[in-house]
Design an enzyme around this catalytic site. Structure first.
Site, PDB file in Angstrom:
ATOM      1  N   CYS A 134       0.826  -1.213   0.000  1.00 36.54           N
ATOM      2  CA  CYS A 134       0.000   0.000   0.000  1.00 36.54           C
ATOM      3  C   CYS A 134       0.855   1.256   0.000  1.00 36.54           C
ATOM      4  CB  CYS A 134      -0.936  -0.019   1.206  1.00 36.54           C
ATOM      5  SG  CYS A 134      -1.966   1.457   1.308  1.00 36.54           S
ATOM      6  N   CYS A 137      -0.375   4.121   2.119  1.00 37.24           N
ATOM      7  CA  CYS A 137      -0.089   3.939   3.546  1.00 37.24           C
ATOM      8  C   CYS A 137       1.391   4.155   3.858  1.00 37.24           C
ATOM      9  CB  CYS A 137      -0.446   2.523   4.007  1.00 37.24           C
ATOM     10  SG  CYS A 137      -1.945   1.853   3.310  1.00 37.24           S
ATOM     11  N   ASP A 138       2.272   3.640   3.030  1.00 36.65           N
ATOM     12  CA  ASP A 138       3.674   3.509   3.440  1.00 36.65           C
ATOM     13  C   ASP A 138       4.691   4.318   2.644  1.00 36.65           C
ATOM     14  OD1 ASP A 138       2.843   1.757   5.382  1.00 36.65           O
ATOM     15  OD2 ASP A 138       3.158  -0.021   4.167  1.00 36.65           O
TER      16      ASP A 138
END
Ligand code: NDP
Length: 307
Positions: A134, A137-138
């Site tokens: 992701c 997200c990251d």
């Protein structure tokens, strides 16, 4: 077996637990069949920085524990079992686990999907330590670093472009010599100076110490191996919706996602859907929670018409 529940929620990720909070507050006493490992994909995620309300971020497992506590506070009941089969052919609907058979007037399916993996031992070892699925997200953890993205679809293009906002270099590694992504996404990728495409190549191994430090690659045209130094690897090779147990009971699309005309209803009256099991595009905690809220409200509306 003698109780007929108002609503059974299958799955305990953000979609299912949000539905549980809403239905519990509406005093429907929902039963959540949470699986043997409750909390869904967030249980293997580190800090979540984009869930509103947490300016310093929140650990995935903590967020999920909080959601469980909030659902239980309002009298949702969680059972830690896996569903093995469902019967939506007659009412009340039947849901079987290895030890129990539950009856219910309505159902919310929120069993999620799983990111497809390469199935390498090293991939499991470095999951969350440099291996991610992701970028939203990251990606921010890779400021000024070098990253590899694997895949040739729209997700891979999107992930690669997102990561270039932070990383100094992104290698986009694809097993073929052409992408299946849409033209517009390909154009965006080819014109991004930070992205270098590596064609006809697969990852043989992920190498590292405490975290990922590189990849062993295999070129399937030249049959040669090479090493590539990277600080992280993002997989974007598709998702597999967890719908095996529903396939003869409810309409699925060709990939296996539950078919829904509006993101909430399914082909069966009183059976609703929420989260990634019906969402190949967004896959965010907040969108899953939003879908869980909608499914819970629709279930409540449906039940009120039955009474
Ligand atoms: P896709 O199934 O479209 O693409 C998966 C990619 O991963 C393919 O290139 C495939 O290779 C490759 N792949 C699959 N398995 C492996 C493996 N084991 N090893 C190496 N490579 C592998 O998935 P996406 O997640 O990209 O997209 C899913 C859907 O969501 C699509 O309909 C897409 O259009 C949509 N989407 C749209 C977006 C947008 O419009 N902005 C953004 C993201 C997704 P191969 O090409 O050889 O099959």
């Amino acid at each position: 077996m003698d109780t007929t529940h108002n609503v059974i929620i299958i799955g305990s990720g953000p979609a299912g637990l949000t539905a549980a909070i809403y239905n519990a507050r509406a005093e429907l006493h929902p039963l959540v069949i949470a699986g043997l490992e409750p909390g869904g994909q967030l249980m293997t995620t580190s800090v979540i920085e984009n869930f509103p309300g947490f300016p310093d971020g929140i650990e995935g497992p903590v967020l999920m524990q909080n959601m469980i506590a909030q659902a239980e506070k309002f009298d949702a009941k969680l059972v830690y079992e896996n569903v093995v089969s469902v019967d939506f052919n007659q009412k009340p609907y039947k849901i079987k686990t290895p030890g129990n058979e539950y009856l219910t007037k309505s159902v919310i399916i929120s069993v999620g999907s799983k990111p497809r993996r390469l199935d390498l031992e090293s991939e499991a070892k470095y999951w969350g330590k440099g291996v991610s699925t992701c970028a939203i997200c990251d990606a921010a953890f890779y400021k000024g670093k070098v990253v590899a993205v694997i895949g040739g679809g729209d997700s891979a293009m999107e992930e690669a472009n997102t990561i270039t906002k932070f990383a100094k270099k992104v290698y986009l590694i694809h097993r073929k010599n052409e992408f299946k992504a849409s033209k517009i996404m390909q154009d965006k990728t080819f014109t991004n100076p930070k992205i270098e495409v590596i064609w006809n190549t697969v990852v043989n191994e992920i190498v590292g110490d405490m975290v990922v430090t590189g990849l062993t690659l295999f070129n399937n045209q030249t049959n040669t191996e090479s090493e590539l130094k990277v600080d992280g690897m993002f997989l974007a090779i598709g998702h597999i919706p967890s719908t095996e147990i529903f396939k003869d009971q409810i309409e699925l699309d060709e990939v296996g996602y539950i078919k829904t005309p509006d993101g909430v209803h399914t082909s069966i009256e009183g059976v609703f859907v929420a989260g990634e099991v019906a969402d190949p595009s967004y896959r965010q905690v907040i969108t899953a929670s939003g879908m869980g809220c909608k499914a819970a409200l629709e279930a409540e509306r449906y039940l009120s018409h039955l009474l």
